[in-house]
Design an enzyme around this catalytic site. Sequence first.
Site, mmCIF file in Angstrom:
data_model
loop_
_atom_site.group_PDB
_atom_site.id
_atom_site.type_symbol
_atom_site.label_atom_id
_atom_site.label_comp_id
_atom_site.label_asym_id
_atom_site.label_seq_id
_atom_site.Cartn_x
_atom_site.Cartn_y
_atom_site.Cartn_z
ATOM 1 N N GLU A 364 13.521 15.580 2.399
ATOM 2 C CA GLU A 364 12.662 14.462 2.754
ATOM 3 C C GLU A 364 12.615 13.445 1.586
ATOM 4 O OE1 GLU A 364 8.600 15.822 3.547
ATOM 5 O OE2 GLU A 364 9.578 17.883 4.285
ATOM 6 N N GLY A 365 14.039 12.955 1.510
ATOM 7 C CA GLY A 365 14.417 11.913 0.593
ATOM 8 C C GLY A 365 14.924 12.483 -0.882
#
Length: 380
Positions: A364-365
């Site tokens: 998620e990044g």
Amino acid sequence: MMDFALNEEQLELQEMVREFVEKEITPYAAEMDAENHMRDGLIDKANEMGLLNVIVPEELDGPGLDSISVATIYEELGKGCAGVATSLAANSLATVPVLLAGTDEQKKMYCDILNNGGLAAFALTEPGAGSDAGGVSTRAVHNKEEGTYTLNGTKMFITNGGLAEIFLVFANTRKTGGIRGLTAFIVPKDTPGFSVGKKENKMGIRPSNTTELVLQDVVIPESYRVGREGEGFRIAMNTLDSARPFVGAVSVGIAQAALDCAVKYAKERRQFGQPIASFQMVQGMLADMAMKVETARLMVQKACWMRDQGMEFSKEAAMAKCYAADTAMQVTTDAVQVMGGYGYTKEYPVEKMMRDAKIMQIYEGTNQIQRLVIANKLLY
């Protein structure tokens, strides 16, 4: 004003989830880790507890929980097993794009699946596109006369890939690619041409199902496009903003569980005729661990509170995710150190927590991307 204390409903929810985790997850965490999948029936039990549709609003027959309540749930799940927490949290990640940009019909179709115990998956990452969402090469060709899109491409590292009933897939509608062509689509699992590829054999979060997805001439109606063509990048970034505090919450859960194990061990383990908890070096490590866990929790709560207030919270979401993930990695590593050789064995759960914590800095990044997001908000 923001209240640092959970309200009565949130405390009841926390206790309910905590009891579920202690009964249905924690005792089986090592077994699920070794076997590389969730134990049979756990998803059904989680559904009975209302843990699959926590992001669904009341008007779509969901619980309508605020963000702090959702984060509280994920922290408790993270204490029991980050792999299970990841699979359940993926439902929220895959649903937010539809709630943000979908039509009323899309929202109902998607949320009905979750309300009835189904799993969803968010499919953005590809072999050649991770942090660089503009590098997505999965193509979506618009067949205007037929009112359809044809999708071709491969996705990878997709949580719930082999278990989900519905997928939120990002594809490019421009031949030249780039973020301006990125577009979001709903793809049901039984769509012809859609298949699940290899299952990943991961270092951590092993009970979480992670697979490759293959789309070969997958034809879906125009009505399954979420938002307009080219809106996919904005939808994806807004979705990740919303989801990052929840990743932070799982990270806090991992870190808190590791701290609890280290404190308990330090009180029981004796060296040189006394508990190692009496040694100042150990006390200093435990104190640092506790400060980091508490700071991470507060950062997560603030980001969640800002989200619920309708405030701009992209920077705070990135900070919460980044700091909490780094905290989980540091605290689990320190827990292994406090417990010495025992911490390095599978006799104790901290080695699993340490392996699980690593992914929090990646998915998620990555935390490097989070720092770029933070710097961008500070400088521009």
